[in-house]
Design a protein around this motif. Structure first.
Motif, PDB file in Angstrom:
ATOM      1  N   PRO A 195       0.721  -1.151  -0.013  1.00  0.00           N
ATOM      2  CA  PRO A 195       0.137   0.058   0.091  1.00  0.00           C
ATOM      3  C   PRO A 195       0.899   1.019   0.188  1.00  0.00           C
ATOM      4  O   PRO A 195       1.900   1.440   0.479  1.00  0.00           O
ATOM      5  N   GLY A 196       0.430   2.350  -0.502  1.00  0.00           N
ATOM      6  CA  GLY A 196       0.985   3.679  -0.594  1.00  0.00           C
ATOM      7  C   GLY A 196       0.231   4.657  -0.651  1.00  0.00           C
ATOM      8  O   GLY A 196      -1.108   4.512  -0.260  1.00  0.00           O
ATOM      9  N   VAL A 197       0.786   5.929  -1.224  1.00  0.00           N
ATOM     10  CA  VAL A 197      -0.143   7.255  -1.101  1.00  0.00           C
ATOM     11  C   VAL A 197      -1.241   7.009  -2.036  1.00  0.00           C
ATOM     12  O   VAL A 197      -2.148   7.549  -1.749  1.00  0.00           O
ATOM     13  N   ILE A 198      -1.206   6.223  -3.050  1.00  0.00           N
ATOM     14  CA  ILE A 198      -2.525   6.195  -4.040  1.00  0.00           C
ATOM     15  C   ILE A 198      -3.073   5.102  -3.324  1.00  0.00           C
ATOM     16  O   ILE A 198      -2.789   3.705  -2.991  1.00  0.00           O
ATOM     17  N   THR A 199      -4.291   5.142  -2.656  1.00  0.00           N
ATOM     18  CA  THR A 199      -4.844   4.342  -1.775  1.00  0.00           C
ATOM     19  C   THR A 199      -5.566   2.899  -2.573  1.00  0.00           C
ATOM     20  O   THR A 199      -5.914   3.172  -3.742  1.00  0.00           O
ATOM     21  N   ALA A 200      -5.847   2.122  -1.746  1.00  0.00           N
ATOM     22  CA  ALA A 200      -6.521   0.702  -2.400  1.00  0.00           C
ATOM     23  C   ALA A 200      -7.805   1.218  -2.914  1.00  0.00           C
ATOM     24  O   ALA A 200      -8.343   0.818  -4.035  1.00  0.00           O
ATOM     25  N   GLU A 201      -8.471   2.285  -2.223  1.00  0.00           N
ATOM     26  CA  GLU A 201      -9.967   2.503  -2.488  1.00  0.00           C
ATOM     27  C   GLU A 201      -9.784   3.355  -3.989  1.00  0.00           C
ATOM     28  O   GLU A 201     -10.604   3.099  -4.968  1.00  0.00           O
ATOM     29  N   GLN A 202      -8.685   4.051  -4.195  1.00  0.00           N
ATOM     30  CA  GLN A 202      -8.559   4.629  -5.258  1.00  0.00           C
ATOM     31  C   GLN A 202      -8.260   3.995  -6.563  1.00  0.00           C
ATOM     32  O   GLN A 202      -8.890   4.184  -7.660  1.00  0.00           O
ATOM     33  N   ILE A 203      -7.436   2.897  -6.307  1.00  0.00           N
ATOM     34  CA  ILE A 203      -7.297   1.748  -7.068  1.00  0.00           C
ATOM     35  C   ILE A 203      -8.420   1.061  -7.659  1.00  0.00           C
ATOM     36  O   ILE A 203      -8.811   0.965  -8.874  1.00  0.00           O
ATOM     37  N   MET A 204      -9.440   0.836  -6.810  1.00  0.00           N
ATOM     38  CA  MET A 204     -10.538  -0.086  -6.914  1.00  0.00           C
ATOM     39  C   MET A 204     -11.410   0.854  -7.681  1.00  0.00           C
ATOM     40  O   MET A 204     -12.264   0.223  -8.296  1.00  0.00           O
ATOM     41  N   GLU A 205     -11.429   1.842  -7.838  1.00  0.00           N
ATOM     42  CA  GLU A 205     -12.454   2.985  -8.382  1.00  0.00           C
ATOM     43  C   GLU A 205     -12.082   2.566  -9.921  1.00  0.00           C
ATOM     44  O   GLU A 205     -12.826   2.731 -10.728  1.00  0.00           O
ATOM     45  N   ILE A 206     -10.831   2.125 -10.384  1.00  0.00           N
ATOM     46  CA  ILE A 206     -10.448   1.921 -11.733  1.00  0.00           C
ATOM     47  C   ILE A 206     -10.502   0.449 -12.182  1.00  0.00           C
ATOM     48  O   ILE A 206     -11.279  -0.067 -13.200  1.00  0.00           O
ATOM     49  N   THR A 207     -10.316  -0.459 -11.004  1.00  0.00           N
ATOM     50  CA  THR A 207      -9.979  -1.807 -11.251  1.00  0.00           C
ATOM     51  C   THR A 207     -11.408  -2.708 -10.980  1.00  0.00           C
ATOM     52  O   THR A 207     -11.596  -3.704 -11.271  1.00  0.00           O
ATOM     53  N   GLY A 208     -12.284  -1.840 -10.193  1.00  0.00           N
ATOM     54  CA  GLY A 208     -13.379  -2.732  -9.684  1.00  0.00           C
ATOM     55  C   GLY A 208     -13.062  -3.715  -8.354  1.00  0.00           C
ATOM     56  O   GLY A 208     -13.343  -3.309  -7.384  1.00  0.00           O
ATOM     57  N   ARG A 209     -12.003  -4.607  -8.410  1.00  0.00           N
ATOM     58  CA  ARG A 209     -12.032  -5.626  -7.710  1.00  0.00           C
ATOM     59  C   ARG A 209     -10.238  -5.392  -7.592  1.00  0.00           C
ATOM     60  O   ARG A 209      -9.712  -4.870  -8.246  1.00  0.00           O
ATOM     61  N   LEU A 210      -9.914  -5.534  -6.196  1.00  0.00           N
ATOM     62  CA  LEU A 210      -8.514  -5.640  -5.773  1.00  0.00           C
ATOM     63  C   LEU A 210      -8.346  -6.601  -4.575  1.00  0.00           C
ATOM     64  O   LEU A 210      -9.040  -6.445  -3.742  1.00  0.00           O
ATOM     65  N   ASP A 211      -7.543  -7.493  -4.877  1.00  0.00           N
ATOM     66  CA  ASP A 211      -7.291  -8.399  -3.629  1.00  0.00           C
ATOM     67  C   ASP A 211      -6.216  -7.698  -2.734  1.00  0.00           C
ATOM     68  O   ASP A 211      -5.276  -7.135  -3.162  1.00  0.00           O
ATOM     69  N   ILE A 212      -6.623  -7.687  -1.146  1.00  0.00           N
ATOM     70  CA  ILE A 212      -5.510  -7.361  -0.437  1.00  0.00           C
ATOM     71  C   ILE A 212      -5.167  -8.195   0.571  1.00  0.00           C
ATOM     72  O   ILE A 212      -5.981  -8.639   1.715  1.00  0.00           O
ATOM     73  N   PRO A 213      -4.115  -8.958   0.260  1.00  0.00           N
ATOM     74  CA  PRO A 213      -3.531  -9.975   1.170  1.00  0.00           C
ATOM     75  C   PRO A 213      -3.124  -9.594   2.293  1.00  0.00           C
ATOM     76  O   PRO A 213      -2.705  -8.222   2.337  1.00  0.00           O
ATOM     77  N   ASP A 214      -2.885 -10.377   3.494  1.00  0.00           N
ATOM     78  CA  ASP A 214      -2.270 -10.091   4.593  1.00  0.00           C
ATOM     79  C   ASP A 214      -0.720  -9.291   4.467  1.00  0.00           C
ATOM     80  O   ASP A 214      -0.582  -8.725   5.240  1.00  0.00           O
TER      81      ASP A 214
END
Ligand code: TXA
Ligand code: MG
Length: 348
Positions: A195-214
């Protein structure tokens, strides 16, 4: 002797950048600022230069590097692109996002022999001008000795490497202070590797789904199979034993204050990483470092690695850090703290 050239980060002097380009063309290493952290750069197409990066950092050769590009044509020559990669690049580049894609024409060592390559187009004017003038992709991990906190200022690079590198371009403090968001597009759905400054939430707006493993939360080093080789090594580690205390903000402060008093009583030097909101809770004998404010996670992100380095300089025996939530930019902060502590997470 290492040479340090100071440049205006927003409007770098071309002559200075050309000096760096000449070193990189002859296979040398140059540390330079990006908007995330300082990078240790080499010509990514030069096998010997890439090998030097691993040597100087003490980086295991099974941990691949990020390759930086300045335009889409350069990207197309080193990685296989698909629609999703183009969409993400269109949205977040230049900027603090790295994509793992299929690898094309690059030395094996850059990718630690994997068929993939991690690519990023940085937004920092110095980094961009350097790649543009070199006219080749630049392999650049964070410019720290393997396992140490990433460098957010030129001084940190000099602390770690001294004369082991030829040139440091000093563009002052970086913008964000945490490394780029890394996502793998090699499988679907895409996977968040760091994870970084571009958040998982922002990425998901483009990709729809995103796996976030431990591993992306910094909660474990392995995910059954190794998704991102770098995650299995100790990272960002200060020299002292470190604990991250997570939970309700007030309970966290109470826990740390009590633990600190107990340790101070038996003669230990205690470091505490805190925020504006909580700093009043702690005993004055502790070395209390305020990273920033909970109402502005960017401030915490920017000061985090420097604060860990400060703890080393103060030679504390133990560090207690407040924990943070797992959403937005806080996820990146939590990931770095958990990893820095070697997963010594206490939940209260
Ligand atoms: O912000 C950043 O990304 C900075 C600046 C300099 O651009 N660079 C940086 O590089 O943080 P480094 O090498 O410290 O971290 C790269 C991470 C590592 O965790 C590595 O394992 C992962 O990216 N990585 C690189 N290539 C990969 C690949 N082909 N597949 C999966 N993970 C990869
Ligand atoms: Mg690194």
């Amino acid at each position: 002797m290492v040479k340090v050239i100071r440049v205006d980060p927003l409007n770098p002097d071309e002559k200075s950048i050309e000096e760096a380009v000449a070193i990189m063309r002859s296979g040398g290493l140059v540390a330079f600022p990006t908007e995330t952290v300082y990078g240790l750069g080499a010509d990514a197409t030069n096998d010997e230069a890439v090998r030097k990066i691993f040597d100087v950092k003490g980086r295991p050769t099974d941990n691949p590097l990020i390759v930086h590009v300045s335009d889409m044509e350069m990207l197309g020559s080193i990685a296989s692109l698909d629609d999703l990669a183009l969409k993400l690049a269109g949205k977040f580049w230049p900027g603090p996002m790295t994509m793992v894609l299929g690898r094309k024409d690059l030395p094996d060592l850059v990718s630690a022999g994997m068929p993939t390559v991690a690519v990023r187009m940085p937004a920092h004017p110095v980094a961009l001008m350097l790649i543009q003038k070199l006219r080749r992709p630049v392999a650049a991990p964070s410019a720290n000795i393997a396992g140490r906190p990433s460098p957010t200022r030129a001084e940190h690079v000099l602390e770690d490497f001294g004369d082991k590198i030829e040139l440091v371009i000093d563009g002052g403090e970086v913008t964000f202070g945490l490394e780029s968001t890394v996502i793998s597009l090699v499988s679907r759905p895409p996977v968040l590797l760091r994870p970084g400054v571009i958040t998982a939430e922002q990425i998901m707006e483009i990709t729809g789904r995103l796996d976030i493993p431990d591993i992306a939360k910094g909660l474990s080093e392995f995910e059954g199979k190794v998704l991102s080789p770098g995650t299995k090594y100790r990272h960002y580690a200060p020299r002292a034993k470190m604990y991250v205390v997570e939970g309700d903000v007030q309970k966290v402060a109470e826990y740390i204050a009590k633990a600190a008093k107990r340790d101070i009583e038996i003669g230990m030097k205690v470091g505490i990483l805190t925020t504006d909101e909580n700093k009043g809770w702690y005993p004055p004998e502790a070395h209390v470092v305020v990273c920033g404010s909970r109402s502005n996670p960017y401030s915490i992100a920017l000061n985090l690695f420097n604060s860990l380095r400060e703890m080393d300089k103060e030679k504390v025996d133990v560090i207690y850090s407040e924990g943070f939530p797992d959403n937005g930019l806080f996820l990146a902060i939590s990931n770095r703290l958990r990893k820095a502590s070697g997963h010594n997470v206490i939940r209260v």
